[in-house]
Design an enzyme around this catalytic site. Structure first.
Site, PDB file in Angstrom:
ATOM      1  CB  CYS A   2      -0.908  -0.015   1.233  1.00  0.00           C
ATOM      2  SG  CYS A   2      -1.799  -1.573   1.473  1.00  0.00           S
ATOM      3  CG  LEU A  65      -2.211  -3.282  -4.345  1.00  0.00           C
ATOM      4  CD1 LEU A  65      -3.123  -2.973  -5.527  1.00  0.00           C
ATOM      5  CD2 LEU A  65      -0.755  -3.313  -4.800  1.00  0.00           C
ATOM      6  CB  VAL A  68      -4.908 -12.590  -0.659  1.00  0.00           C
ATOM      7  CG1 VAL A  68      -4.003 -12.983  -1.788  1.00  0.00           C
ATOM      8  CG2 VAL A  68      -4.101 -12.188   0.559  1.00  0.00           C
ATOM      9  CD  GLU A  88       1.633  -8.601   1.340  1.00  0.00           C
ATOM     10  OE1 GLU A  88       1.301  -9.626   1.980  1.00  0.00           O
ATOM     11  OE2 GLU A  88       0.834  -7.903   0.703  1.00  0.00           O
ATOM     12  CG  ASP A 108      -0.485  -9.110   5.818  1.00  0.00           C
ATOM     13  OD1 ASP A 108      -1.425  -8.476   5.309  1.00  0.00           O
ATOM     14  OD2 ASP A 108       0.701  -8.916   5.491  1.00  0.00           O
ATOM     15  N   GLY A 381      14.402 -11.129  -9.536  1.00  0.00           N
ATOM     16  CA  GLY A 381      15.635 -11.732  -9.025  1.00  0.00           C
ATOM     17  C   GLY A 381      16.515 -10.752  -8.284  1.00  0.00           C
TER      18      GLY A 381
END
Length: 520
Positions: A2, A65, A68, A88, A108, A381
């Site tokens: 977010c 944003l 899930v 996260e 979360d 990566g």
């Protein structure tokens, strides 16, 4: 992920609500799914365009944003604590199992408040510092107890945080992007270092953390330290991180297997709950490994590549995607395209830097394609070169200094936040797409930095770097052509740097105009 923002003033005649709305509007792209603000004890949620800010001298704001679940816009409130977080938290379920609390959302981020409450003994500062040792995730958050405010970011600086102040107006503020601070007239903007926090607007280095051996509750007795971190699992980032027992070990197979498992676990954490994910894909070994693991985990994985049609990245990406049976989306860029994206990327990275521009453009375009496909999370990566010695300069350093090169790698990891990580977050979030970086899982970083350099560099004819990582790539089924593909920087592999320098920015008037817009 977010966008967050906060502001405080000591001027009794200045109400911060409208400034807070300006800040959130400037970073709306970071969270288009809802907004919320807290000002002096009053909280409102809803569409940003229709929010009316309460009057007051202290404010916190959030743009959501939603990725899930049924995540709700923040601020989140619990007892006397108020939280806004760009985060996260990968072990939030384990923390919830350990701490009985009045959870009102499936976010979360809510466990951050529960942890702080658990350690709150009258000092918000100490409670936050103690809580950090239990968080496994990428985050930047602010928490307020009605008197004091603490703002902090994760230990590697994966998520950005900026701050600034204006002594004449009695204002201090923080935000996920510099443009939010610019929007309210702040000019002297600083990046919050990962090992620092803001306490009531003042930066402080995090030191003397307590050793937390206590269990949070009886239900924690079976929690694996890998999933509920203690301070012993956090990276110290000093030269003594290099464990001599591991350096002297000749059991290369054991090291390789441990790293492989940590890498798989890292991708698994970052794809948990997702049915689809994108990969910012160059056709190099780093992004190919991530794509292969993600696909092996059963996640619908799409590769996104951008560059000139004759570029090596596009050629390798096509062959690799075909060999692995993965869907590949390509956008070829010509001179007019590069010119169009130049201004878009500069607006995202907020500074005129040709190197960052050339590296950031492929990621910007890749995340733009992902957004068009409805994908909200991409992985890259990023970080592999620093922890596995992927840059050419490391070869001479190893010749000159031997295993002391490990100390250079530690320094490079410590400095990732203010160059690569800020750039990559900015260009992907400009398209409302969250970037996750599996190579920078703290446990993987710590292990990789202990691997002897002799297993990372090959002084033979090919001068290959990241050798142990290439062996892991071979073990999991990455095509042999990619396993041995030499590293080529993104701006060169994509062909974008050449177009930028020789065509787009050859016009000095245009170049100077852009420079003037982004003087920091």
């Amino acid at each position: 992920m977010c966008g967050i923002a906060g502001i405080n003033t000591t001027d009794n005649d200045h109400h911060v609500g409208n400034d807070l709305l300006k800040m959130l509007n400037s970073i709306k792209h970071r969270g288009p799914n809802g907004s919320g603000i807290f000002v002096d004890g009053k909280t409102v949620h809803g569409n940003l365009q229709s929010l009316k800010a309460p009057h007051g001298s202290f404010g916190m704001g959030h743009n959501l944003l939603s990725i899930v679940g049924t995540e709700v816009s923040q601020p989140i409130e619990n007892h006397n604590l108020v939280l806004v977080a760009n985060a996260e938290i990968y072990n939030f379920k384990q923390i919830k199992n350990c701490i009985d609390d009045r959870y009102t959302t499936d976010s979360d981020c809510e466990v951050i408040i529960s942890l702080v409450k658990r350690f709150y003994k009258g000092s918000l500062l100490n409670a936050v510092i103690n809580s950090l040792d239990y968080l496994d995730g990428d985050y930047a958050f602010a928490i307020y107890d009605g008197y004091n405010c603490v703002v902090v970011r994760d230990q590697l600086g994966v998520k950005p945080l900026y701050y600034g102040n204006d002594d004449l107006r009695g204002i201090n503020a923080y935000a996920s992007e510099r443009k939010a601070l610019w929007s309210i007239g702040l000019k002297n903007i600083e990046t919050l270092q990962p090992d620092h926090l803001l306490y009531n607007g003042t930066p402080l280095k995090i030191e003397n953390r307590q050793t937390l051996n206590l269990k949070l509750s009886t239900k924690c007795s079976n929690i694996n330290p890998k999933t509920l971190l203690t301070d012993s699992a956090r990276i110290n980032y000093q030269s003594d991180i290099i464990d001599k027992n591991i350096i002297n070990s000749n059991d290369k197979l054991q090291l390789k297997n441990e790293i492989k498992e940590l890498l798989i676990d890292s991708v698994k954490k970052r794809t948990s709950g997702l049915s689809r994910v994108g990969i910012v894909f160059s056709g190099g070994v780093d992004s190919t490994i991530i794509a292969k693991i993600s696909d092996n985990l059963g996640v619908d994985t799409t590769l996104y590549t951008a560059g000139h049609e004759t570029s090596s990245d596009i050629n390798f990406a096509k062959r690799t995607a075909s060999d692995m049976g993965l869907q590949l989306k390509i956008k070829t860029l010509e001179i007019n395209d590069v010119k169009k994206y130049t201004e878009l990327v500069l607006n995202a990275i907020e500074e005129f830097n040709i190197m960052k521009l050339g590296v950031g453009m492929p990621s910007y375009v890749a995340s733009e394609m992902a957004h068009s496909d409805g994908i909200k999370v991409v992985m890259s990566g990023q970080g592999a070169d620093e922890i596995f010695a992927g840059y050419h300069r490391y070869i001479q350093s190893y010749i000159d200094n031997g295993e002391k090169l490990q100390e250079d790698l530690v320094e490079d990891v410590k400095n990732l936040y203010h160059v690569n990580l800020q750039r990559d977050d900015a260009v992907t979030m400009a398209n409302s797409v969250e970037l996750r970086v599996p190579y920078l899982d703290p446990e993987l970083v710590e292990m990789a930095l202990k691997v002897p350099i002799k297993y990372k560099l090959d002084n033979g004819k090919e001068n290959l770097r990241k050798c142990i990582l290439r062996e892991i790539a071979s073990d999991i089924g990455v095509p042999s052509e990619i396993v041995r593909r030499p590293k080529k920087a993104a701006q060169y592999g994509s062909g974008i740097h050449k177009i930028l320098v020789k065509k787009v920015l050859k016009d000095e008037n245009y170049k100077n105009k852009l420079k003037a817009l982004y003087k920091i």
